[in-house]
Design an enzyme around this catalytic site. Structure first.
Site, short mmCIF file in Angstrom:
data_model
loop_
_atom_site.label_atom_id
_atom_site.label_comp_id
_atom_site.label_asym_id
_atom_site.label_seq_id
_atom_site.Cartn_x
_atom_site.Cartn_y
_atom_site.Cartn_z
CG HIS A 273 -19.06 -48.47 7.81
ND1 HIS A 273 -18.73 -49.14 6.66
CD2 HIS A 273 -20.39 -48.63 7.97
CE1 HIS A 273 -19.81 -49.68 6.14
NE2 HIS A 273 -20.84 -49.38 6.92
CE1 TYR B 73 -12.32 -44.15 -0.69
CE2 TYR B 73 -11.20 -45.57 0.90
CZ TYR B 73 -12.01 -44.47 0.62
OH TYR B 73 -12.50 -43.70 1.64
N PRO C 81 -14.42 -34.29 -2.24
CG PRO C 81 -15.92 -35.33 -3.70
CD PRO C 81 -14.97 -34.19 -3.60
CE LYS D 34 -10.57 -36.09 6.94
NZ LYS D 34 -10.83 -36.98 8.05
CE1 TYR E 109 -11.03 -42.72 4.50
CE2 TYR E 109 -11.50 -44.40 6.13
CZ TYR E 109 -11.70 -43.86 4.89
OH TYR E 109 -12.59 -44.46 4.02
#
Ligand code: APR
Length: 390
Positions: A74, A200, A292, A296, A387
């Site tokens: 991804h 998101y 979350p 990570k 990220y």
């Protein structure tokens, strides 16, 4: 009776299992004590996004076959807010790295199988009840009663509510942390992804998230009041609230399916410093719990397991304890970087609530932060680096 071993590992999550595998590979004897049953740990749905470094560690140590075969690559995420949406192809930003999506329970299943193949001693249903940090002794309870096992070192990989972090003496160790005052309803749906990217959504009703897990399972999140009861969220209510916050009427309908998990996750973070005392060393959530919001947790756990495995190997094979002595100093700056990015993500994903001038001011700042990420290449590179990286 459990036989003594050089390293006693408490907890069979990603941290404990990666560590134990690396040590077995280096010819160091280990025993892993895990409170849960094998079935429990192999079916517990948790995280799923492995960063580039995690994928590298797993592959380099012969633990990546399942991930490489069944994981999905991804490299894009999307943000929805106001009336708009933008996508970031982070595989072309920052260090051009991608995530591998591989459900954590599958990874744990692979790690258990590899560890047993390497001759490891893994005890399920063995609850650790006490730690001797100077003597490297672990007391445990299992179906046969209570016992004690000794080693040269103990690795505390038993999560943030585990017993090993409580063995660090309060006067010598600081623990700082934060309850972010935010809760998510974590939902697993038997449904394919609705969108190609992690998405998101920022909405006046609160945050909503969409993350792939496997071709037939998708993870969704809905921000909910901290004391909400998951039982109040029936399937229909979940799907209609997700559709509203994800603006399904504008961007496309969600692919619905049976909901197999709904639980409340409170966003919390903490860090233990130092992560070691005498013969006890902590790794994973036991050393630092991370919210979350940036996925990570498992990646930090794998990183610490890698660092700790190398340090134990130096100590046990080469009689050199310098890396062990430096363990906290090596890990803590990276933990704090992940914590900082995770905290930044919390602020990005959760808009201000309420009405009035101050709320409106914060709402405008929040929108501007998202606009900056949409428009500013330097910001996007920085985002991508944090990220996927660790
Ligand atoms: N004795 C033995 N085992 C214990 C004890 C105990 N007293 N207490 C906890 N455990 C076990 C738990 O049953 C669990 O299997 O320790 C294990 C800890 O595993 P995780 O919670 O997965 O922690 P960690 O390995 O640090 O994984 C880090 O992965 O999905 C994420 O949210 C997770 O961020 C976390 C990350």
């Amino acid at each position: 009776m459990i036989k003594n071993a050089a390293v006693l590992v408490v907890g069979a999550g990603p941290a404990g299992l990666v560590l134990a595998n690396l040590l077995q590979e280096a010819g160091i004897s280990t025993v892993v004590l895990e409170r849960g049953s094998r079935e429990h740990v192999q079916t517990r749905a948790r995280a799923g996004f492995l960063g580039a470094h995690s994928a590298k560690v797993l592959t380099e140590h012969g633990l990546g076959a399942g991930m490489l075969h069944n994981g999905q690559s991804h490299g894009t995420c999307a943000f929805r807010y106001g009336d708009s949406q933008f996508e970031l192809d982070y595989s072309t930003l920052g260090r051009s790295e991608v995530h591998t999506v591989y459900p954590q329970q599958n990874l744990v299943t692979d790690l258990i199988a590899a560890y047993l193949e390497r001759g490891g001693d893994l005890r399920f249903g063995a609850t650790v009840t006490g730690i001797g940090t100077a003597s490297a002794t672990v007391r445990y309870q299992d179906s046969t009663g209570t016992g004690e096992v000794s080693g040269r070192f103990i690795a505390g990989c038993d999560g943030s509510n585990g017993v090993t972090r409580t063995a660090l003496p309060a006067g010598l160790v600081t623990r700082c942390g934060r309850d972010h005052g935010i809760a998510w309803l974590a939902v697993l749906a038997e449904a394919p992804q609705s969108m190609s990217a992690v998405t998101y959504a920022v909405h006046r009703n609160g945050f909503a998230g969409h993350m792939a897990r496997s071709p037939h399972v998708t993870r969704y999140y809905l921000q909910v009041p901290a004391n909400d009861d998951p039982a109040g969220w029936q399937d229909d209510r979940i799907w209609s609230e997700l559709a509203l916050r994800m603006r399904a009427d504008t961007f496309g309908q969600l692919k619905e399916g049976r909901i197999t998990e709904r639980r409340i996750v409170r966003l919390r973070s903490d860090v233990v410093d130092p992560m070691q005392h005498e013969r006890l060393f902590l790794a994973g959530d036991a050393a630092s719990l991370i919210s979350p919001s940036a996925a990570k947790g498992a990646n930090l756990a794998i990183l610490q397991a890698e660092v700790l495995a190398r340090a134990f190997t130096d100590a046990l094979v080469r009689d050199d304890e310098s890396a062990l002595n430096a363990y906290s100093r090596t890990c803590l700056p990276r933990i704090w970087r992940a914590q900082e990015f995770s905290h930044w993500m919390i602020n990005l994903l959760h808009g201000p609530s309420g009405t009035g001038q101050e709320a409106d001011f914060h709402r405008a700042l929040h929108r501007t932060r998202l606009d900056n990420l949409r428009d500013c290449r330097a910001q996007q590179d920085l985002f991508a680096e944090h990220y996927v990286g660790i």
